[in-house]
Design an enzyme around this catalytic site. Structure first.
Site, PDB file in Angstrom:
ATOM      1  N   THR A 104       0.831  -1.213   0.000  1.00  0.00           N
ATOM      2  CA  THR A 104       0.000   0.000   0.000  1.00  0.00           C
ATOM      3  C   THR A 104       0.860   1.255   0.000  1.00  0.00           C
ATOM      4  OG1 THR A 104      -1.801  -1.132   1.092  1.00  0.00           O
ATOM      5  CG2 THR A 104      -1.759   1.233   1.357  1.00  0.00           C
ATOM      6  N   THR A 150       1.645  -4.451   4.324  1.00  0.00           N
ATOM      7  CA  THR A 150       1.458  -4.812   5.737  1.00  0.00           C
ATOM      8  C   THR A 150       0.989  -6.265   5.908  1.00  0.00           C
ATOM      9  OG1 THR A 150      -0.844  -4.044   5.717  1.00  0.00           O
ATOM     10  CG2 THR A 150       0.822  -2.459   6.441  1.00  0.00           C
ATOM     11  N   ASP A 151       0.358  -6.825   4.855  1.00  0.00           N
ATOM     12  CA  ASP A 151      -0.363  -8.086   5.059  1.00  0.00           C
ATOM     13  C   ASP A 151       0.519  -9.274   5.427  1.00  0.00           C
ATOM     14  OD1 ASP A 151      -2.831  -6.969   4.845  1.00  0.00           O
ATOM     15  OD2 ASP A 151      -3.074  -7.405   2.716  1.00  0.00           O
TER      16      ASP A 151
HETATM   17  C1  SIN Z   1      -1.012  -3.185   2.764  1.00  0.00           C
HETATM   18  O1  SIN Z   1       0.107  -2.880   2.386  1.00  0.00           O
HETATM   19  O2  SIN Z   1      -1.510  -2.681   3.784  1.00  0.00           O
HETATM   20  C2  SIN Z   1      -1.913  -4.161   2.050  1.00  0.00           C
HETATM   21  C3  SIN Z   1      -1.386  -4.665   0.774  1.00  0.00           C
HETATM   22  C4  SIN Z   1      -0.120  -5.437   0.928  1.00  0.00           C
HETATM   23  O3  SIN Z   1       0.091  -6.088   1.938  1.00  0.00           O
HETATM   24  O4  SIN Z   1       0.672  -5.404  -0.040  1.00  0.00           O
END
Ligand code: SIN
Length: 316
Positions: free
Chosen positions: A17, A95-96
Site C-alpha cells: 500500500t 502490511t499483510d
Molecule cells: C497493505 O500494504 O496494507 C496491504 C497490501 C499489501 O500487503 O501489499
C-alpha cells in the site's frame, strides 16, 4: 568529501500500500497496491544525513509473496549488508505479510546492521497517506546502528519475531502484545523502550547458501483446529500431494480436535513433520507430558511455518 554522505542506507522496494495508487481520490480506500516506483516514494522526503541508494525488488501486493520473492529479498539484503559503506537497509513492504518477511529475514540473516521494514495503510496518492512519515522514520532508524530486523509503523518500532498485524484498518495495525513495541520514533530519533525477548526454537537454520541452492523449498501447510475440524483437509492433502510439514494452530495451549489430531498423527507416521502452535495471538504453547508433536513455543503459526521450512532446509 562529505564522510557522512559516504555512508549509505539502501532502500529495497517491494510494493504494498505504501506504493499503492487510488484511481479515484473520492474513494481512497479502493486502490491497487504496488503501483509506484521507489524513486517516487523517496521524492519529497526530508534530506537524509546519509546517502540513499534504492532498488526496486518487486512491485506486488504482499498477499502474493512467495518463496521466489523471499529468495530474492534475502539475497539482495545479504549483498547490500556486506558492503562496508552501507550502514543499514530499509525494505518497503505491504502490511499483510510483513511479519512473515520480517521473521524470515531475521532468522536467515541475523544481521549486525539495522534492517528496517516499513509500510503504509493508505495509498501513496491519498492526501492523508501515512507512507512518507513511516518511510522517513525507517530511514532514520536504519542509520542508528541498532542491529537486527525491525518494523516501524505509526512511530512504533517492533522486533521482527514479536510483531503481528492485528487490525485490518487502523493506521497502526501492528502489535507486539502485552510487552508493547521495543521503541518509538520521534522527530527522527529512536527511543528504546525495552530489549526484544529471546526466541526459543531449538531447530537448526540453513545457511543462506543452502537456502539459495535448495529448489524448490519444502512445502509446509498451516491448518487450524476448530469446532467440526474432522481432519479431512489433512487426509486429502496427504493422499494427493503430501507436504513436508504441517503447522497446526491449536486452540488455547495448542490443543487439537481429536479428529484433526488423528489425521496429523497419521501424517507424521507417513513422514511429515508436525508442529503445534496456538491460534491465540499471544501466549504461545507450552510442553505437555503427552506431546506427540513438537511445538513452536511463542511462535505464531505463520512464523512456525517459516521456521519449520528453514529447519527442513538445514543440512543435517
Ligand atoms: C497493505 O500494504 O496494507 C496491504 C497490501 C499489501 O500487503 O501489499
Amino acid at each position: 568529501m562529505n564522510e557522512k554522505k559516504n555512508k549509505k542506507v539502501v532502500v529495497l522496494a517491494t510494493g504494498g500500500t505504501i506504493a499503492g495508487w487510488a484511481s479515484d481520490l473520492n474513494a481512497p480506500h479502493h486502490y491497487q497496491a504496488g503501483q509506484i516506483g521507489v524513486g517516487q516514494l523517496l521524492e519529497g522526503l526530508k534530506e537524509s544525513p546519509h546517502g540513499i541508494v534504492s532498488e526496486q525488488l518487486a512491485q506486488m501486493d504482499s498477499k502474493d509473496a512467495d518463496h521466489d520473492f523471499w529468495r530474492c529479498l534475502a539475497q539482495r539484503c545479504d549483498y547490500w549488508l556486506a558492503q562496508p559503506n552501507v550502514i543499514g537497509l530499509v525494505v518497503t513492504h505491504g502490511t499483510d505479510t510483513l511479519e512473515e518477511s520480517a521473521y524470515f529475514l531475521q532468522a536467515v540473516l541475523q544481521p549486525r546492521k539495522p534492517v528496517v521494514l516499513t509500510c503504509a495503510m493508505r495509498a501513496a496518492n491519498d492526501p492523508h497517506s501515512d507512507g512518507p512519515g513511516n518511510l522517513q522514520d525507517a530511514l532514520a532508524l536504519a542509520g542508528t546502528g541498532n542491529a537486527g530486523v525491525m518494523v516501524v509503523c505509526a512511530s512504533d518500532v517492533h522486533a521482527a519475531h514479536e510483531v503481528q498485524k492485528v487490525h485490518s484498518l487502523r493506521l497502526n495495525p501492528f502489535s507486539s502484545g502485552d510487552l508493547g513495541p521495543i521503541g518509538q520514533m520521534k522527530d527522527g530519533q529512536f527511543k528504546r523502550l525495552r530489549h526484544p525477548t529471546r526466541v526459543h526454537w531449538p531447530e537448526p537454520l540453513p545457511t543462506l547458501r543452502d537456502l539459495l541452492e535448495h529448489q524448490p523449498w519444502p512445502q509446509v501447510h498451516v491448518v487450524m483446529s476448530h469446532a467440526g475440524n474432522d481432519g479431512s483437509v489433512v487426509r486429502a492433502m496427504q493422499a494427493l500431494d503430501p507436504p513436508a510439514g504441517w503447522v497446526v494452530a491449536g486452540t488455547g495451549n495448542g490443543t487439537l480436535h481429536r479428529a484433526l489430531q488423528e489425521a496429523l498423527e497419521q501424517a507424521q507416521r507417513q513422514g511429515a513433520r508436525v508442529v503445534r502452535t496456538s491460534r491465540c495471538p499471544w501466549g504461545g504453547v507450552q510442553s505437555r507430558a503427552d506431546d506427540v508433536f513438537s511445538h513452536a513455543g511463542q511462535l505464531t503459526a505463520v512464523q512456525a511455518r517459516v521456521a519449520l521450512m528453514l529447519a527442513l532446509m538445514a543440512k543435517k
